[in-house]
Write an enzyme that holds these catalytic residues in place. Structure first.
Site, PDB file in Angstrom:
ATOM      1  N   HIS A  52       0.803  -1.307  -0.009  1.00  0.00           N
ATOM      2  CA  HIS A  52       0.162  -0.193   0.121  1.00  0.00           C
ATOM      3  C   HIS A  52       0.886   1.233  -0.093  1.00  0.00           C
ATOM      4  CE1 HIS A  52      -4.100  -2.046   0.335  1.00  0.00           C
ATOM      5  NE2 HIS A  52      -3.359  -2.727   1.031  1.00  0.00           N
ATOM      6  N   THR A  53       2.096   1.050  -0.525  1.00  0.00           N
ATOM      7  CA  THR A  53       2.791   2.206  -0.914  1.00  0.00           C
ATOM      8  C   THR A  53       2.768   2.808  -2.043  1.00  0.00           C
ATOM      9  OG1 THR A  53       4.716   0.807  -0.914  1.00  0.00           O
ATOM     10  CG2 THR A  53       4.468   1.766   1.117  1.00  0.00           C
ATOM     11  N   GLU A 105      -7.503  -1.308 -15.107  1.00  0.00           N
ATOM     12  CA  GLU A 105      -8.144  -1.813 -13.801  1.00  0.00           C
ATOM     13  C   GLU A 105      -8.775  -0.573 -12.904  1.00  0.00           C
ATOM     14  OE1 GLU A 105      -5.789  -4.697 -12.115  1.00  0.00           O
ATOM     15  OE2 GLU A 105      -6.633  -4.513  -9.972  1.00  0.00           O
ATOM     16  N   ASP A 145       1.789  -4.160  -9.420  1.00  0.00           N
ATOM     17  CA  ASP A 145       1.805  -5.317  -9.983  1.00  0.00           C
ATOM     18  C   ASP A 145       1.955  -5.349 -11.375  1.00  0.00           C
ATOM     19  OD1 ASP A 145       0.651  -5.667  -7.300  1.00  0.00           O
ATOM     20  OD2 ASP A 145      -1.485  -5.912  -7.729  1.00  0.00           O
ATOM     21  N   SER A 178      -4.740 -10.706 -11.499  1.00  0.00           N
ATOM     22  CA  SER A 178      -5.451  -9.675 -12.557  1.00  0.00           C
ATOM     23  C   SER A 178      -4.519  -8.982 -13.416  1.00  0.00           C
ATOM     24  CB  SER A 178      -6.281  -8.633 -11.775  1.00  0.00           C
ATOM     25  OG  SER A 178      -6.030  -8.653 -10.203  1.00  0.00           O
TER      26      SER A 178
HETATM   27  C1  GLA Z   1      -2.855  -4.667  -4.895  1.00  0.00           C
HETATM   28  C2  GLA Z   1      -2.632  -3.419  -5.910  1.00  0.00           C
HETATM   29  C3  GLA Z   1      -1.207  -2.858  -5.832  1.00  0.00           C
HETATM   30  C4  GLA Z   1      -0.922  -2.622  -4.484  1.00  0.00           C
HETATM   31  C5  GLA Z   1      -1.082  -3.999  -3.590  1.00  0.00           C
HETATM   32  C6  GLA Z   1      -0.828  -3.394  -2.024  1.00  0.00           C
HETATM   33  O1  GLA Z   1      -2.005  -5.513  -5.233  1.00  0.00           O
HETATM   34  O2  GLA Z   1      -2.996  -3.907  -7.144  1.00  0.00           O
HETATM   35  O3  GLA Z   1      -1.176  -1.671  -6.676  1.00  0.00           O
HETATM   36  O4  GLA Z   1      -1.194  -1.470  -4.026  1.00  0.00           O
HETATM   37  O5  GLA Z   1      -2.575  -4.320  -3.624  1.00  0.00           O
HETATM   38  O6  GLA Z   1       0.486  -3.032  -1.805  1.00  0.00           O
END
Ligand code: GLA
Length: 376
Positions: free
Chosen positions: A26-27, A151, A163, A119
């Site tokens: 979540h960074t 997305e 991701d 995804s």
């Molecule tokens: C999901 C999101 C990423 C990231 C993570 C948490 O995987 O797709 O962009 O924010 O959560 O780190």
């Protein structure tokens, strides 16, 4: 998958992997740092032009489901995998890509709902395949951003870039430190000596993941707006020091303080973890993973009982250096840094305890680090 056969050999096959994340959760959407790696499990897509100007037919080979749409007029469904594909098509069109009718089929060995980014693998495999099939000439960063925006705009999750970046840019046996602001990145050999990475899939995935995700993102923005009153120069949480967050404690609601505290401290941990990895200091790396988990559990509140239980079970095991939830949260996997020699024993033990506690089987996954998306 039988899209490409001897009668119709013209077409492409592309693949894109899922990812793990060593640390940095979540960074990414806060312009911070992440340390992911691509895995050697992939989404594979076969695609070929079908000779029509605008008809697209996509088959999910595992489910034997086909979805068709018209390139001149399509919009998101309420949910489901077609949104990922239509989203990518729409973003590529917006980049000027002249896409004609095509048929495609996909299949994957990336576990769905496991926090391993099936995804992103779906988006990136389609982006790569269509770029090749229609000669769009887009570079990897354009494909990464198109996949991310797919997305946002078709699936509705306002995800960061980690991701899609990991799925496109991965390199065998390497982790990547990505600065999500400048998009500069560096590969680090993932050499773990006597240790290895073990994922434990809780086999739960909570439906609130997407809405809570967007809420967290908004809460971070709220925190920034409050901190800006005192520090007008900051743009987002990347610019904030731990001292500034702590000094702002009286200015913001408690939950907003906690969200900011997680992000700012997690950014620090990513940089410290990268240094620990480089010098082969696995104790410190593991300790940082634990800190990350407890911060996600208590400050960011994106964990769940199954993930917390699994991390808890590792705490008294000296052969496990670190453990934490991985990915967006609310289910999926823990990632564990464990001595190779003890994996079998630990998996046997934790599987039994987990089953008796939750009535669910966990799935152990011994990941290998692979390359990013490619045309096969
Ligand atoms: C999901 C999101 C990423 C990231 C993570 C948490 O995987 O797709 O962009 O924010 O959560 O780190």
């Amino acid at each position: 998958m039988d899209i490409l056969n001897k009668q119709q050999p013209d077409g492409v096959i592309a693949q894109a992997p899922g990812r793990i994340n060593l640390i940095g959760e979540h960074t990414d959407y806060n312009d911070g740092f992440v340390l992911p790696a691509a895995i050697d499990s992939n989404m594979t897509v076969q695609a070929r032009r079908n000779g029509t100007p605008s008809t697209v037919r996509i088959t999910d080979s595992a489910q034997q489901q086909t979805f068709s749409f018209d390139l001149r007029d399509f919009s998101p469904l309420s949910n489901g995998w077609p949104n990922y594909v239509m989203g990518v098509v729409s973003e590529l069109q917006q980049l000027g890509g002249a896409i004609g009718g095509f048929d495609a089929a996909f299949e994957s060995n990336v576990p769905v709902g496991s926090g391993m980014s099936s995804s992103a693998a779906l988006e990136c495999s389609f982006a790569t395949a269509l770029n090749e099939l229609f000669g769009l000439g887009l570079d990897k960063w354009q494909l990464i951003k198109a996949s991310q925006h797919a997305e946002h705009n078709f699936v509705g999750t306002k995800c960061g870039i980690m991701d899609q970046f990991a799925s496109m840019m991965g390199e065998k046996d390497h982790a990547m430190l990505l600065d999500c602001r400048s998009l500069e990145f560096q590969y680090f050999p993932l050499e773990l000596d006597d240790y290895q990475l073990l994922l434990l899939n809780t086999n739960v995935s909570h439906s609130l993941a997407s809405s809570e995700y967007n809420t967290r993102r908004a809460e971070c923005e709220q925190g920034v707006a409050i901190l800006q009153k005192e520090h007008p120069g900051i743009k987002n949480l990347r610019d904030v020091s731990l001292e500034q967050v702590v000094a702002g404690i009286g200015e913001m609601p408690e939950h907003i303080f906690c969200r900011c505290h997680h992000v700012v401290s997690e950014n620090r941990r990513v940089l410290d973890a990268t240094k620990a990895l480089t010098r082969g200091d696995f104790k410190t790396l593991g300790e940082l993973m634990y800190q990350s988990h407890f911060s996600l559990q208590n400050d960011y509140k994106v964990s769940c009982p199954q993930l917390d239980f699994m991390v808890q079970q590792t705490l008294d095991k000296d052969y496990i250096a670190g453990s934490r939830m991985m990915g967006g949260g609310f289910g999926g996997c823990t990632i564990n840094l464990i001595e190779k020699a003890r994996v079998t024993e630990f998996v046997e033990q934790i599987s039994k305890i987990y089953r008796s506690h939750f009535g669910i089987d966990l799935t152990p996954i011994e990941v290998a680090i692979g390359d990013g998306a490619s045309v096969v």
